[in-house]
Scaffold this motif. Structure first.
Motif, PDB file in Angstrom:
ATOM      1  N   LEU A  59       0.829  -1.209   0.000  1.00  0.00           N
ATOM      2  CA  LEU A  59       0.000   0.000   0.000  1.00  0.00           C
ATOM      3  C   LEU A  59       0.861   1.256   0.000  1.00  0.00           C
ATOM      4  N   SER A  60       1.992   1.200   0.742  1.00  0.00           N
ATOM      5  CA  SER A  60       2.856   2.379   0.782  1.00  0.00           C
ATOM      6  C   SER A  60       3.423   2.689  -0.593  1.00  0.00           C
ATOM      7  N   VAL A  61       3.792   1.621  -1.349  1.00  0.00           N
ATOM      8  CA  VAL A  61       4.346   1.851  -2.693  1.00  0.00           C
ATOM      9  C   VAL A  61       3.293   2.508  -3.582  1.00  0.00           C
ATOM     10  N   ILE A  62       2.057   1.949  -3.562  1.00  0.00           N
ATOM     11  CA  ILE A  62       1.000   2.530  -4.407  1.00  0.00           C
ATOM     12  C   ILE A  62       0.734   3.973  -3.992  1.00  0.00           C
ATOM     13  N   LEU A  63       0.698   4.205  -2.663  1.00  0.00           N
ATOM     14  CA  LEU A  63       0.457   5.560  -2.168  1.00  0.00           C
ATOM     15  C   LEU A  63       1.568   6.505  -2.595  1.00  0.00           C
ATOM     16  N   GLY A  64       2.814   5.988  -2.621  1.00  0.00           N
ATOM     17  CA  GLY A  64       3.929   6.825  -3.087  1.00  0.00           C
ATOM     18  C   GLY A  64       3.706   7.277  -4.517  1.00  0.00           C
TER      19      GLY A  64
ATOM     20  N   TYR B 136      -6.971   6.199 -10.183  1.00  0.00           N
ATOM     21  CA  TYR B 136      -6.878   4.761 -10.469  1.00  0.00           C
ATOM     22  C   TYR B 136      -5.969   4.053  -9.471  1.00  0.00           C
ATOM     23  N   GLY B 137      -4.990   4.769  -8.895  1.00  0.00           N
ATOM     24  CA  GLY B 137      -4.214   4.190  -7.796  1.00  0.00           C
ATOM     25  C   GLY B 137      -5.113   3.873  -6.613  1.00  0.00           C
ATOM     26  N   LEU B 138      -6.080   4.758  -6.383  1.00  0.00           N
ATOM     27  CA  LEU B 138      -7.047   4.538  -5.303  1.00  0.00           C
ATOM     28  C   LEU B 138      -7.851   3.262  -5.548  1.00  0.00           C
ATOM     29  N   VAL B 139      -8.180   2.994  -6.833  1.00  0.00           N
ATOM     30  CA  VAL B 139      -8.916   1.762  -7.160  1.00  0.00           C
ATOM     31  C   VAL B 139      -8.106   0.539  -6.734  1.00  0.00           C
ATOM     32  N   ILE B 140      -6.788   0.549  -7.056  1.00  0.00           N
ATOM     33  CA  ILE B 140      -5.946  -0.601  -6.705  1.00  0.00           C
ATOM     34  C   ILE B 140      -5.865  -0.746  -5.193  1.00  0.00           C
ATOM     35  N   CYS B 141      -5.758   0.392  -4.466  1.00  0.00           N
ATOM     36  CA  CYS B 141      -5.727   0.338  -2.998  1.00  0.00           C
ATOM     37  C   CYS B 141      -6.999  -0.287  -2.465  1.00  0.00           C
ATOM     38  N   PHE B 142      -8.150   0.113  -3.011  1.00  0.00           N
ATOM     39  CA  PHE B 142      -9.425  -0.435  -2.544  1.00  0.00           C
ATOM     40  C   PHE B 142      -9.474  -1.939  -2.770  1.00  0.00           C
ATOM     41  N   LEU B 143      -8.967  -2.404  -3.934  1.00  0.00           N
ATOM     42  CA  LEU B 143      -8.985  -3.843  -4.214  1.00  0.00           C
ATOM     43  C   LEU B 143      -8.142  -4.589  -3.189  1.00  0.00           C
ATOM     44  N   HIS B 144      -6.985  -4.023  -2.816  1.00  0.00           N
ATOM     45  CA  HIS B 144      -6.136  -4.709  -1.838  1.00  0.00           C
ATOM     46  C   HIS B 144      -6.695  -4.608  -0.432  1.00  0.00           C
ATOM     47  N   LEU B 145      -7.543  -3.605  -0.179  1.00  0.00           N
ATOM     48  CA  LEU B 145      -8.154  -3.486   1.149  1.00  0.00           C
ATOM     49  C   LEU B 145      -9.446  -4.277   1.240  1.00  0.00           C
ATOM     50  N   ARG B 146      -9.700  -5.171   0.290  1.00  0.00           N
ATOM     51  CA  ARG B 146     -10.892  -6.035   0.278  1.00  0.00           C
ATOM     52  C   ARG B 146     -12.174  -5.222   0.230  1.00  0.00           C
ATOM     53  N   ALA B 147     -12.223  -4.249  -0.682  1.00  0.00           N
ATOM     54  CA  ALA B 147     -13.437  -3.457  -0.830  1.00  0.00           C
ATOM     55  C   ALA B 147     -13.825  -3.414  -2.302  1.00  0.00           C
ATOM     56  N   PRO B 148     -14.331  -4.531  -2.859  1.00  0.00           N
ATOM     57  CA  PRO B 148     -14.603  -4.562  -4.306  1.00  0.00           C
ATOM     58  C   PRO B 148     -15.690  -3.578  -4.725  1.00  0.00           C
TER      59      PRO B 148
ATOM     60  N   TYR C 119      -1.079   5.325   7.282  1.00  0.00           N
ATOM     61  CA  TYR C 119      -1.894   6.454   7.731  1.00  0.00           C
ATOM     62  C   TYR C 119      -1.188   7.764   7.404  1.00  0.00           C
ATOM     63  N   PHE C 120       0.133   7.809   7.687  1.00  0.00           N
ATOM     64  CA  PHE C 120       0.817   9.081   7.472  1.00  0.00           C
ATOM     65  C   PHE C 120       0.896   9.415   5.997  1.00  0.00           C
ATOM     66  N   MET C 121       1.134   8.408   5.137  1.00  0.00           N
ATOM     67  CA  MET C 121       1.226   8.708   3.705  1.00  0.00           C
ATOM     68  C   MET C 121      -0.122   9.170   3.169  1.00  0.00           C
ATOM     69  N   CYS C 122      -1.188   8.561   3.673  1.00  0.00           N
ATOM     70  CA  CYS C 122      -2.527   8.982   3.277  1.00  0.00           C
ATOM     71  C   CYS C 122      -2.754  10.437   3.680  1.00  0.00           C
ATOM     72  N   PHE C 123      -2.299  10.781   4.886  1.00  0.00           N
ATOM     73  CA  PHE C 123      -2.435  12.165   5.348  1.00  0.00           C
ATOM     74  C   PHE C 123      -1.569  13.101   4.515  1.00  0.00           C
ATOM     75  N   PHE C 124      -0.402  12.604   4.069  1.00  0.00           N
ATOM     76  CA  PHE C 124       0.464  13.429   3.227  1.00  0.00           C
ATOM     77  C   PHE C 124      -0.229  13.740   1.903  1.00  0.00           C
ATOM     78  N   LEU C 125      -0.946  12.756   1.360  1.00  0.00           N
ATOM     79  CA  LEU C 125      -1.706  12.995   0.126  1.00  0.00           C
ATOM     80  C   LEU C 125      -2.743  14.094   0.355  1.00  0.00           C
ATOM     81  N   PHE C 126      -3.379  14.048   1.534  1.00  0.00           N
ATOM     82  CA  PHE C 126      -4.336  15.106   1.896  1.00  0.00           C
ATOM     83  C   PHE C 126      -3.651  16.462   1.916  1.00  0.00           C
ATOM     84  N   LEU C 127      -2.425  16.498   2.498  1.00  0.00           N
ATOM     85  CA  LEU C 127      -1.708  17.772   2.599  1.00  0.00           C
ATOM     86  C   LEU C 127      -1.314  18.299   1.233  1.00  0.00           C
ATOM     87  N   VAL C 128      -0.972  17.384   0.289  1.00  0.00           N
ATOM     88  CA  VAL C 128      -0.655  17.842  -1.068  1.00  0.00           C
ATOM     89  C   VAL C 128      -1.859  18.556  -1.667  1.00  0.00           C
ATOM     90  N   GLY C 129      -3.056  17.960  -1.472  1.00  0.00           N
ATOM     91  CA  GLY C 129      -4.259  18.602  -1.983  1.00  0.00           C
ATOM     92  C   GLY C 129      -4.513  19.945  -1.327  1.00  0.00           C
TER      93      GLY C 129
END
Lengths: 175, 113
Positions: free
Chosen positions: A5-10, A37-49, B4-14
């Protein structure tokens, strides 16, 4: 899971930063698509189809609308420098962000660690949802049965927004 | 916790984009980025390690652990409302572009009155 998830979020963060600094508005819009679309992949990995399906549809519609708006304009990012006001804005924005980080730190102290969620609220939904609503998909059960008023409000907002868009686009306006 | 922190960082970018950008389209883009990060945060909170999707099927494992369906239902509502609000913002942006011929919010300020 956390590493993936961290990689996708990056990637999503890089896409977001590029979207804010792109010179062509069209590439800014496309870079915003990376985030969606990165968010879509995150949702799939978080078990939220369900969320993934809805997000794909919504992201595609948003992209189409944005591309239609941008192609209709000159597409250029503004060239005029921001001046001292812009510098003041950037400094204020960074100060505000520091302020927010402080509160984020305070708020996450009370949260459980990632992946160790305890279902205080939704234990009943999970245990009795199938018998009480007859829905095999528990998310649908919550959405259409336990919290149906939320869905009604959502439909109202959607209808109002559609009316608003129509009104704004149809008005003639003073020249 | 990193997630959690990276998600919050995305919020901060916005948030940074909303405060500093001068282009209406870029403000709308930053707005949607903030929205997405909040959706992701909800989904992250509801995740349970080794959980399965909250759908009852025939071949479930013994004593299945479901991820929390409640945040997912909330986010499902919020995603659709997010589409409605960004469509509304873009419609207003189109109107402003037709009237002033620019997306620059400073120009629109200068022409006031």
């Amino acid at each position: 899971m956390e590493v993936l998830l961290s990689v996708i979020l990056g990637f999503m963060i890089i896409g977001a930063i590029y979207a804010l600094h792109a010179n062509d508005l069209l590439s800014a819009v496309i870079a915003q698509g990376i985030v969606g679309y990165g968010l879509v992949i995150c949702f799939l990995h978080l078990r939220a189809p369900d969320l993934a399906i809805v997000q794909i549809v919504v992201e595609t519609i948003t992209l189409i609308i944005m591309v239609a708006v941008v192609l209709d304009s000159s597409r250029k990012e503004l060239k005029t420098p921001a001046g001292w006001k812009g510098t003041v804005n950037i400094i204020l924005g960074l100060m505000f962000i520091g302020f927010m980080i402080y509160f984020f730190d305070m708020a996450t102290a009370s949260l459980e660690l990632f992946g160790e969620h305890s279902m205080r609220m939704s234990q009943t939904y999970v245990e009795e949802g199938a018998q009480r609503t007859g829905a095999a998909n528990l998310v649908t059960g919550v959405l259409w049965d336990f919290r149906a008023y939320d869905t009604l409000g959502e439909a109202t907002i959607l209808f109002t927004a559609a009316l608003g868009v129509l009104t704004v686009l149809r008005l003639k306006g003073k020249k | 916790m990193t997630v959690y922190f990276m998600c919050f960082f995305l919020f901060l970018v916005g948030l940074y984009g909303i405060v500093t950008r001068r282009n209406l389209i870029k403000i709308v883009i930053s707005f949607t980025i903030m929205e997405f990060s909040v959706f992701l945060f909800f989904a992250l909170i509801g995740y349970v390690e080794n959980g399965v999707a909250p759908i009852l099927t025939k071949n479930l494992p013994e004593n299945p652990v479901f991820v929390d369906p409640l945040p997912q239902a909330m986010v499902l509502t919020a995603i659709v409302i997010g589409l409605a609000t960004s469509a509304m913002l873009l419609a207003i942006a189109i109107r402003i572009y037709k009237k002033y011929g620019t997306f620059d919010i400073r120009e629109i300020n200068n022409l006031r009155g």
